[in-house]
Design a protein around this motif. Structure first.
Motif, PDB file in Angstrom:
ATOM      1  N   ARG A   1       0.817  -1.212   0.000  1.00 11.30           N
ATOM      2  CA  ARG A   1       0.000   0.000   0.000  1.00 11.30           C
ATOM      3  C   ARG A   1       0.860   1.275   0.000  1.00 11.30           C
ATOM      4  O   ARG A   1       0.526   2.259  -0.657  1.00 11.30           O
ATOM      5  N   ASN A   2       1.982   1.267   0.734  1.00 12.61           N
ATOM      6  CA  ASN A   2       2.849   2.445   0.761  1.00 12.61           C
ATOM      7  C   ASN A   2       4.016   2.347  -0.212  1.00 12.61           C
ATOM      8  O   ASN A   2       4.884   3.217  -0.240  1.00 12.61           O
ATOM      9  N   GLY A   3       4.039   1.301  -1.017  1.00 12.65           N
ATOM     10  CA  GLY A   3       5.037   1.188  -2.073  1.00 12.65           C
ATOM     11  C   GLY A   3       6.419   0.759  -1.644  1.00 12.65           C
ATOM     12  O   GLY A   3       7.349   0.791  -2.448  1.00 12.65           O
ATOM     13  N   ASP A   4       6.593   0.319  -0.393  1.00 10.27           N
ATOM     14  CA  ASP A   4       7.938  -0.050   0.054  1.00 10.27           C
ATOM     15  C   ASP A   4       8.269  -1.520  -0.194  1.00 10.27           C
ATOM     16  O   ASP A   4       9.411  -1.932  -0.008  1.00 10.27           O
ATOM     17  N   ARG A   5       7.262  -2.293  -0.614  1.00  7.75           N
ATOM     18  CA  ARG A   5       7.511  -3.699  -0.905  1.00  7.75           C
ATOM     19  C   ARG A   5       6.810  -4.102  -2.197  1.00  7.75           C
ATOM     20  O   ARG A   5       5.800  -3.515  -2.581  1.00  7.75           O
ATOM     21  N   LEU A   6       7.372  -5.128  -2.822  1.00  8.38           N
ATOM     22  CA  LEU A   6       6.829  -5.666  -4.051  1.00  8.38           C
ATOM     23  C   LEU A   6       6.689  -7.169  -3.874  1.00  8.38           C
ATOM     24  O   LEU A   6       7.601  -7.825  -3.352  1.00  8.38           O
ATOM     25  N   PHE A   7       5.551  -7.704  -4.302  1.00  2.92           N
ATOM     26  CA  PHE A   7       5.286  -9.132  -4.168  1.00  2.92           C
ATOM     27  C   PHE A   7       5.047  -9.727  -5.560  1.00  2.92           C
ATOM     28  O   PHE A   7       4.281  -9.175  -6.350  1.00  2.92           O
TER      29      PHE A   7
ATOM     30  N   ILE B   1       9.984  -8.435  -2.097  1.00  2.39           N
ATOM     31  CA  ILE B   1      11.125  -7.604  -2.489  1.00  2.39           C
ATOM     32  C   ILE B   1      11.035  -6.251  -1.804  1.00  2.39           C
ATOM     33  O   ILE B   1       9.961  -5.640  -1.765  1.00  2.39           O
ATOM     34  N   ASP B   2      12.148  -5.801  -1.242  1.00  2.00           N
ATOM     35  CA  ASP B   2      12.243  -4.453  -0.682  1.00  2.00           C
ATOM     36  C   ASP B   2      12.408  -3.496  -1.857  1.00  2.00           C
ATOM     37  O   ASP B   2      13.441  -3.471  -2.508  1.00  2.00           O
ATOM     38  N   SER B   3      11.374  -2.701  -2.133  1.00  2.00           N
ATOM     39  CA  SER B   3      11.418  -1.822  -3.303  1.00  2.00           C
ATOM     40  C   SER B   3      12.064  -0.478  -3.018  1.00  2.00           C
ATOM     41  O   SER B   3      12.130   0.378  -3.898  1.00  2.00           O
ATOM     42  N   LEU B   4      12.572  -0.272  -1.790  1.00  2.78           N
ATOM     43  CA  LEU B   4      13.367   0.922  -1.514  1.00  2.78           C
ATOM     44  C   LEU B   4      14.819   0.725  -1.923  1.00  2.78           C
ATOM     45  O   LEU B   4      15.489   1.664  -2.344  1.00  2.78           O
ATOM     46  N   ASN B   5      15.311  -0.511  -1.783  1.00  3.74           N
ATOM     47  CA  ASN B   5      16.692  -0.773  -2.209  1.00  3.74           C
ATOM     48  C   ASN B   5      16.791  -1.901  -3.232  1.00  3.74           C
ATOM     49  O   ASN B   5      17.882  -2.322  -3.586  1.00  3.74           O
ATOM     50  N   PHE B   6      15.631  -2.390  -3.700  1.00  5.69           N
ATOM     51  CA  PHE B   6      15.575  -3.391  -4.763  1.00  5.69           C
ATOM     52  C   PHE B   6      16.361  -4.646  -4.412  1.00  5.69           C
ATOM     53  O   PHE B   6      17.219  -5.105  -5.163  1.00  5.69           O
ATOM     54  N   ARG B   7      16.036  -5.202  -3.263  1.00  6.87           N
ATOM     55  CA  ARG B   7      16.671  -6.455  -2.833  1.00  6.87           C
ATOM     56  C   ARG B   7      15.605  -7.465  -2.452  1.00  6.87           C
ATOM     57  O   ARG B   7      14.585  -7.121  -1.862  1.00  6.87           O
ATOM     58  N   LEU B   8      15.872  -8.721  -2.784  1.00  2.80           N
ATOM     59  CA  LEU B   8      14.972  -9.797  -2.409  1.00  2.80           C
ATOM     60  C   LEU B   8      15.023 -10.010  -0.910  1.00  2.80           C
ATOM     61  O   LEU B   8      16.095 -10.186  -0.328  1.00  2.80           O
TER      62      LEU B   8
END
Length: 548
Positions: A69-75, A87-94
């Motif tokens: 919802r806040n854009g900090d993670r990607l599933f 995935i942590d979408s702030l630093n693009f790491r699994l």
């Protein structure tokens, strides 16, 4: 103030040597590929000729994806391995691969952001249904069987989830608070898609075999009416304001428009061969067809008006386009879009009002099947309050230059970031990479020796004798990946050698499986292959930026 103005000017000119640690005006284009991986593309600037910012390797090809919802993670669902990648979408790491059960497909985040819901297309009836994952802890909170066949999912505004059961011809209604199934609603033969209208308070379900669109009332959780079309329906979507609905018929190559106020079809549009995907900008419905490279555009403010189209590539997507995730994404301005074409291995950018795409982006040797826009810009979150979530690469004193066009504002302030002793060891990598030469230049075909030192981040001492230092080399303009092993030369220095086959800029990413270090976690190394007569001064490189 003079120093502040100079910083602002350098950033506005997008100079590579003056890139900030964190840009609060940027966005990224994410591409899901068949290879399997996710490309992180910075569409505004690039490293030399490349706009590739990072690459995230997946355990298997992704089928669908969603942002928190806040854009900090990607599933990302990966049906081949029965897992969901977090995935942590702030630093693009699994962060974690979550085991969820057989054949995860469609994935959505519920409106309050608490749970991530994954549809399981298992052939076993007891396992065919949905799974709820806690968006913060990443634990599986519930497993709810619903019915047989492929599942599509959507939410209403009353804390309910609706799940299609394609083989049973039903839609299951689930209570999001109690995490239980409430009832099943018969909707016709082979329901393949559904969408919710906040205006009519109906969930609309398209059934493929009998060509019916069923409206389920969210008040009664029962079917209230049926709109008759023809067999061959593929997808149904409702505009963000809930006013209009569109349903595509892949057999007839048409899109039907219906009014959610009257629940009647009002217009039919030709849409090319096998239309199967629909997305919306502020003014248009975009229709992608499997059998055509054309993308149709239907005006939302003038039902019945003629359609427009633009060519998104040289080849139709075909079977390569068979994926649940959307191949089209509207840009932040609401009047342009990105379109992934796996047959061309490119992503096209289209601005409304133009006859053709304005530009395209490489797939970097991969086949992008779906595209997503990740907003990393600061924006108004409350009246007069502007904010954005970010993660800073290291402790220290940071300058924050702020520039506003109208009213004219140019101001700089600073803040200090200190080390959190409770998180430092948890987040620190086992080694740091330090290039012995930031930039290597050779002729095409000549061997390039690339050296770097690995040190312990705590003691600053060289890391000796690591046996699995692996290197992936990628050419900026899309050549396939090359893989090497780096040899230890003593005193923490490691070396690999390769001969660039042609001119271009090459990026080398280091991976160390034994230390759980992935390719995008350490700074990349740059090699440029150029003919002698075309030799140029090496570009400035910001290693702190690429290690961010």
């Amino acid at each position: 103030q003079e120093t502040c103005n100079k910083k602002i000017q350098s950033f506005l000119q997008m100079q590579f040597s003056a890139r900030p640690e964190v840009d609060l005006n940027t966005y990224y284009v994410l591409a899901l590929t068949t290879e399997p991986s996710i490309l992180i593309i910075d569409p505004r600037v690039g490293f030399s000729t490349s706009k590739l910012y990072a690459v995230i390797d997946l355990a298997a090809p992704g089928q669908d994806w969603v942002q928190s919802r806040n854009g900090d993670r990607l599933f990302v669902t990966m049906p081949a391995v029965n897992q969901v990648a977090a995935i942590d979408s702030l630093n693009f790491r699994l962060m974690l691969n979550i085991s969820v059960g057989a054949k995860p497909g469609r994935i959505l985040v519920q409106p309050d952001g608490k749970y991530v819901w994954v549809a399981l297309d298992s052939t076993r009836p007891a396992e065919s249904g949905v799974v709820a994952i806690d968006a913060q802890s990443l634990d599986v909170a519930a497993r709810i069987p619903t019915g047989r066949g492929h599942h599509e999912i959507v939410f209403d505004e009353k804390h309910n989830l609706y799940v299609t059961n394609q083989d049973d011809g039903t839609v299951s209604v689930i209570d999001l608070q109690k995490l239980v199934k409430l009832n099943d609603v018969p909707v016709g033969k082979a329901p393949v898609s559904l969408a919710y209208s906040s205006r009519s308070k109906n969930v609309y379900v398209a059934s493929q075999r009998d060509g019916k669109v069923t409206a389920i009332s969210t008040e009664t959780r029962a079917a209230r009416l049926t709109m008759d079309a023809t067999p061959g329906l593929t997808t149904i979507r409702v505009t963000p304001d809930g006013r209009w609905g569109f349903v595509a018929n892949g057999t007839e190559g048409a899109v039907l428009m219906f009014d959610t106020a009257s629940d009647k079809f009002v217009q039919s549009y030709e849409a090319g061969s096998s239309p199967d995907q629909i997305t919306f900008s502020d003014s248009y419905a975009y229709v992608r067809s499997r059998g055509s490279e054309d993308v149709r555009m239907i005006r939302l403010d003038e039902p019945g008006s003629s359609t427009a189209h633009f060519v998104a590539g040289q080849n139709p997507p075909g079977e390569l386009g068979d994926i649940l995730a959307a191949p089209m994404a509207t840009a932040l301005d609401g009047s342009s879009a990105f379109v992934a074409n796996p047959a061309d291995k490119r992503i096209y950018f289209y601005q409304e009002g133009m006859a053709a795409p304005m530009s395209s982006m490489e797939g970097y040797g991969k086949s992008p099947t779906a595209v997503m826009v990740l907003d990393r810009s600061i924006h108004e979150t409350e009246p007069g309050i502007y904010s954005v979530g970010l993660r800073l690469p290291k402790p220290g004193v940071y300058d924050v230059p702020v520039f506003v066009d109208s009213p004219a504002v140019a101001h700089c302030f600073e803040f200090t970031v200190k080390v959190n002793p409770f998180l430092k060891k948890q987040n620190a990598l086992a080694v740091e990479l330090r290039p012995l030469k930031n930039y290597v230049q050779v002729k095409p075909g000549e061997p390039a020796q690339v050296q770097f030192r690995l040190v312990d981040p705590e003691t600053e001492k060289p890391k000796e004798g690591i046996r699995d230092v692996e290197v992936t080399v990628l050419l900026a303009d899309g050549l396939r990946q090359l893989h090497f092993s780096a040899d230890h030369k003593g005193e923490g220095v490691y070396q690999f050698t390769f001969a660039p086959p042609k001119e271009g800029v090459y990026y080398a990413m280091v991976r160390i499986p034994s230390l759980r270090i992935r390719p995008n976690q350490l700074p990349y190394l740059m090699v440029r292959a150029v003919r002698q007569e075309a030799a140029a001064e090496p570009p400035e490189q910001n290693n702190q930026q690429n290690s961010k």
